[in-house]
Design a protein around this motif. Structure first.
Motif, PDB file in Angstrom:
ATOM      1  N   LEU A 119       0.805  -1.218   0.000  1.00  6.74           N
ATOM      2  CA  LEU A 119       0.000   0.000   0.000  1.00  6.74           C
ATOM      3  C   LEU A 119       0.840   1.271   0.000  1.00  6.74           C
ATOM      4  N   VAL A 120       2.103   1.153  -0.388  1.00  3.16           N
ATOM      5  CA  VAL A 120       2.969   2.333  -0.372  1.00  3.16           C
ATOM      6  C   VAL A 120       2.439   3.413  -1.307  1.00  3.16           C
ATOM      7  N   GLU A 121       1.828   3.032  -2.416  1.00  6.28           N
ATOM      8  CA  GLU A 121       1.323   4.047  -3.338  1.00  6.28           C
ATOM      9  C   GLU A 121       0.121   4.778  -2.741  1.00  6.28           C
ATOM     10  N   VAL A 122      -0.613   4.126  -1.844  1.00  7.16           N
ATOM     11  CA  VAL A 122      -1.713   4.797  -1.157  1.00  7.16           C
ATOM     12  C   VAL A 122      -1.153   5.871  -0.234  1.00  7.16           C
ATOM     13  N   ALA A 123      -0.103   5.519   0.486  1.00 10.66           N
ATOM     14  CA  ALA A 123       0.533   6.486   1.379  1.00 10.66           C
ATOM     15  C   ALA A 123       1.018   7.703   0.599  1.00 10.66           C
ATOM     16  N   GLU A 124       1.549   7.469  -0.593  1.00 10.71           N
ATOM     17  CA  GLU A 124       2.018   8.571  -1.427  1.00 10.71           C
ATOM     18  C   GLU A 124       0.850   9.384  -1.971  1.00 10.71           C
ATOM     19  N   ALA A 125      -0.220   8.690  -2.364  1.00  7.78           N
ATOM     20  CA  ALA A 125      -1.349   9.375  -2.995  1.00  7.78           C
ATOM     21  C   ALA A 125      -2.079  10.307  -2.043  1.00  7.78           C
ATOM     22  N   ILE A 126      -2.180   9.926  -0.768  1.00 10.31           N
ATOM     23  CA  ILE A 126      -2.923  10.779   0.165  1.00 10.31           C
ATOM     24  C   ILE A 126      -2.041  11.856   0.793  1.00 10.31           C
ATOM     25  N   GLY A 127      -0.767  11.868   0.424  1.00 11.21           N
ATOM     26  CA  GLY A 127       0.151  12.847   0.991  1.00 11.21           C
ATOM     27  C   GLY A 127      -0.320  14.286   0.850  1.00 11.21           C
ATOM     28  N   PRO A 128      -0.730  14.723  -0.344  1.00 10.69           N
ATOM     29  CA  PRO A 128      -1.173  16.112  -0.488  1.00 10.69           C
ATOM     30  C   PRO A 128      -2.372  16.462   0.390  1.00 10.69           C
ATOM     31  N   VAL A 129      -3.309  15.533   0.549  1.00  4.35           N
ATOM     32  CA  VAL A 129      -4.467  15.804   1.403  1.00  4.35           C
ATOM     33  C   VAL A 129      -4.026  15.893   2.860  1.00  4.35           C
ATOM     34  N   ASP A 149      -1.160  16.810   3.961  1.00  2.00           N
ATOM     35  CA  ASP A 149      -0.401  18.049   4.167  1.00  2.00           C
ATOM     36  C   ASP A 149      -1.313  19.259   4.293  1.00  2.00           C
ATOM     37  N   GLU A 150      -2.525  19.163   3.746  1.00  2.00           N
ATOM     38  CA  GLU A 150      -3.471  20.284   3.803  1.00  2.00           C
ATOM     39  C   GLU A 150      -4.455  20.160   4.964  1.00  2.00           C
ATOM     40  N   THR A 151      -4.376  19.077   5.721  1.00  2.00           N
ATOM     41  CA  THR A 151      -5.342  18.818   6.791  1.00  2.00           C
ATOM     42  C   THR A 151      -4.823  19.344   8.126  1.00  2.00           C
ATOM     43  N   PRO A 152      -5.539  20.244   8.778  1.00  2.00           N
ATOM     44  CA  PRO A 152      -5.106  20.715  10.103  1.00  2.00           C
ATOM     45  C   PRO A 152      -5.425  19.671  11.183  1.00  2.00           C
ATOM     46  N   PHE A 153      -4.452  19.364  12.004  1.00  2.00           N
ATOM     47  CA  PHE A 153      -4.629  18.482  13.151  1.00  2.00           C
ATOM     48  C   PHE A 153      -4.393  19.303  14.412  1.00  2.00           C
ATOM     49  N   VAL A 154      -5.225  19.081  15.427  1.00  2.00           N
ATOM     50  CA  VAL A 154      -5.115  19.842  16.676  1.00  2.00           C
ATOM     51  C   VAL A 154      -5.071  18.878  17.852  1.00  2.00           C
ATOM     52  N   VAL A 155      -4.730  19.418  19.028  1.00  2.00           N
ATOM     53  CA  VAL A 155      -4.757  18.606  20.247  1.00  2.00           C
ATOM     54  C   VAL A 155      -6.212  18.226  20.519  1.00  2.00           C
ATOM     55  N   LEU A 182      -0.231   8.683   9.723  1.00  2.00           N
ATOM     56  CA  LEU A 182      -1.262   8.138   8.852  1.00  2.00           C
ATOM     57  C   LEU A 182      -0.685   7.596   7.553  1.00  2.00           C
ATOM     58  N   ARG A 183       0.463   8.103   7.134  1.00  2.00           N
ATOM     59  CA  ARG A 183       1.135   7.502   5.984  1.00  2.00           C
ATOM     60  C   ARG A 183       1.690   6.131   6.360  1.00  2.00           C
ATOM     61  N   THR A 184       2.463   6.086   7.443  1.00  2.00           N
ATOM     62  CA  THR A 184       3.102   4.830   7.824  1.00  2.00           C
ATOM     63  C   THR A 184       2.082   3.797   8.291  1.00  2.00           C
ATOM     64  N   HIS A 185       0.955   4.277   8.832  1.00  2.00           N
ATOM     65  CA  HIS A 185      -0.120   3.376   9.263  1.00  2.00           C
ATOM     66  C   HIS A 185      -0.578   2.472   8.120  1.00  2.00           C
ATOM     67  N   LEU A 186      -0.524   2.976   6.907  1.00  2.00           N
ATOM     68  CA  LEU A 186      -1.009   2.208   5.755  1.00  2.00           C
ATOM     69  C   LEU A 186      -0.105   1.038   5.406  1.00  2.00           C
ATOM     70  N   VAL A 187       1.164   1.146   5.742  1.00  2.00           N
ATOM     71  CA  VAL A 187       2.118   0.123   5.308  1.00  2.00           C
ATOM     72  C   VAL A 187       2.719  -0.661   6.473  1.00  2.00           C
ATOM     73  N   ARG A 188       2.275  -0.373   7.681  1.00  2.00           N
ATOM     74  CA  ARG A 188       2.753  -1.100   8.856  1.00  2.00           C
ATOM     75  C   ARG A 188       1.614  -1.887   9.488  1.00  2.00           C
ATOM     76  N   PRO A 231      -0.078  16.771  17.724  1.00  2.00           N
ATOM     77  CA  PRO A 231      -0.942  16.629  16.544  1.00  2.00           C
ATOM     78  C   PRO A 231      -0.191  16.750  15.228  1.00  2.00           C
ATOM     79  N   ALA A 232       0.953  17.437  15.238  1.00  2.00           N
ATOM     80  CA  ALA A 232       1.738  17.576  14.013  1.00  2.00           C
ATOM     81  C   ALA A 232       2.333  16.247  13.554  1.00  2.00           C
ATOM     82  N   ALA A 233       2.284  15.246  14.427  1.00  2.00           N
ATOM     83  CA  ALA A 233       2.827  13.933  14.062  1.00  2.00           C
ATOM     84  C   ALA A 233       1.853  13.105  13.238  1.00  2.00           C
ATOM     85  N   TRP A 234       0.583  13.507  13.191  1.00  2.00           N
ATOM     86  CA  TRP A 234      -0.410  12.655  12.543  1.00  2.00           C
ATOM     87  C   TRP A 234      -0.217  12.457  11.040  1.00  2.00           C
ATOM     88  N   PRO A 235       0.172  13.452  10.253  1.00  2.00           N
ATOM     89  CA  PRO A 235       0.359  13.164   8.826  1.00  2.00           C
ATOM     90  C   PRO A 235       1.323  12.014   8.563  1.00  2.00           C
TER      91      PRO A 235
END
Length: 310
Positions: free
Chosen positions: A200-210, A212-218, A242-248, A235-239
């Motif tokens: 699913l590495v390509e999924v992690a790459e594909a959702i990267g732009p979204v 990066d544009e998503t605000p995460f808060v405490v 969520l990428r690594t979550h797809l492949v781990r 909260p800044a750790a979530w992007p």
């Protein structure tokens, strides 16, 4: 009494899973989701046939929305503290929305991007999952040696239940090897993707732009990540999470134990199905367990959790 809230992942969908909520005030979130995403979604909850719901593009959104319907109805009724939230695989997105880590509109757009990218990846590189019963992580890892570079550990769900994912042509060999190593049963799951593996590495790459544009808060409620079973304080750790979550692998055993360590003595599975309460029973038999999938469950829950719900 302290509560842990968990949300199910893909695979919990059934035709009509949202129909019991159609006349409930919580249904307004479906209208909100359609506005946020620009997609018709209500039919996925009401009358979509099983074949349509089997498509990852649809199943992920159906389960997420059904879970959010249940949470929207449950949350105002809770009298006891919620000490942690978590979601299995897709359910992690649900937990981020429910906890307030990500705003509803942003979370829905992220969920759509994830579902679309996952479906596209399945079309390009079909895979599968095999659940091993009566086996632990070491057996699953060793069994993957039967298909080197073609299969990987995907889930550590509970004592005696692990999942392997990979290319379809290697999973039969992995299943056979797992049985040789002592697994009681090896069952192919009805999915077309090797979720939580390097496929699913390509999924992690594909959702990267979204991402990066998503605000995460405490969040108002701590969320436990299931790639390592740790609370994500920043909260800044979530992007990246969520990428690594797809492949781990999903480490659900660690996730539940962390929530227990935070003081949870009651675990409520919010959304369709009862898979997560079944796993929790195996992980920690002392946890009190309950489910909220349909409106009728709200009334029944009060007795089950001894007044945590009014």
């Amino acid at each position: 009494m302290s509560l842990a809230i968990t949300f199910p992942g893909q695979g919990a969908q059934t035709p009509g899973l949202g129909a019991p909520w159609r006349d409930h005030p919580a249904w307004s979130i479906v209208d909100d989701a359609e506005r946020a995403t620009g997609r018709p979604l209500a039919h996925l909850l009401l009358d979509a046939p099983a074949e349509e719901l089997a498509d990852t593009r649809h199943s992920q959104l159906a389960v997420l929305l059904a879970s959010l319907l249940a949470w929207t109805a449950l949350e105002p009724r809770l009298d006891e503290p919620v000490v942690a939230m978590a979601g299995h695989s897709l359910g992690q997105i649900t937990a981020l929305i429910a906890s307030g880590t990500v705003a509803f509109d942003h979370g829905m757009r992220l969920a759509v991007a994830r579902a679309d990218a996952s479906a596209d990846a399945q079309a390009h590189a079909p895979g599968g999952l095999v659940v091993l019963l009566g086996a632990e992580e070491d057996v699953a890892v060793a069994a993957c040696d039967a298909a080197p570079g073609r299969a990987w550990l995907a889930n550590v769900n509970a004592p005696g239940q692990v999942v392997v994912g990979g290319h379809a042509d290697g999973l039969d060999a992995v299943a056979a090897r797992a049985k040789e190593l002592g697994a009681r049963r090896a069952t192919r799951l009805p999915v077309g993707g090797a979720f939580h593996t390097p496929m699913l590495v390509e999924v992690a790459e594909a959702i990267g732009p979204v991402l990066d544009e998503t605000p995460f808060v405490v969040p108002a409620i701590p969320v436990v990540a299931n790639d390592d079973g740790a609370v994500v304080a920043d909260p800044a750790a979530w992007p990246d999470r969520l990428r690594t979550h797809l492949v781990r692998p999903v480490r659900w055993t660690d996730t539940v134990r962390t929530m227990r360590g935070l003081g949870a003595d009651t675990l409520i599975e919010v959304g369709p199905g009862s898979t997560l309460t079944g796993l929790a029973r195996r992980i920690d038999p002392e946890l009190e367990l309950a489910n909220v999938a349909v409106p009728d469950d709200l009334a029944a829950l009060g007795a089950l959790v001894h007044g945590a719900v009014r």
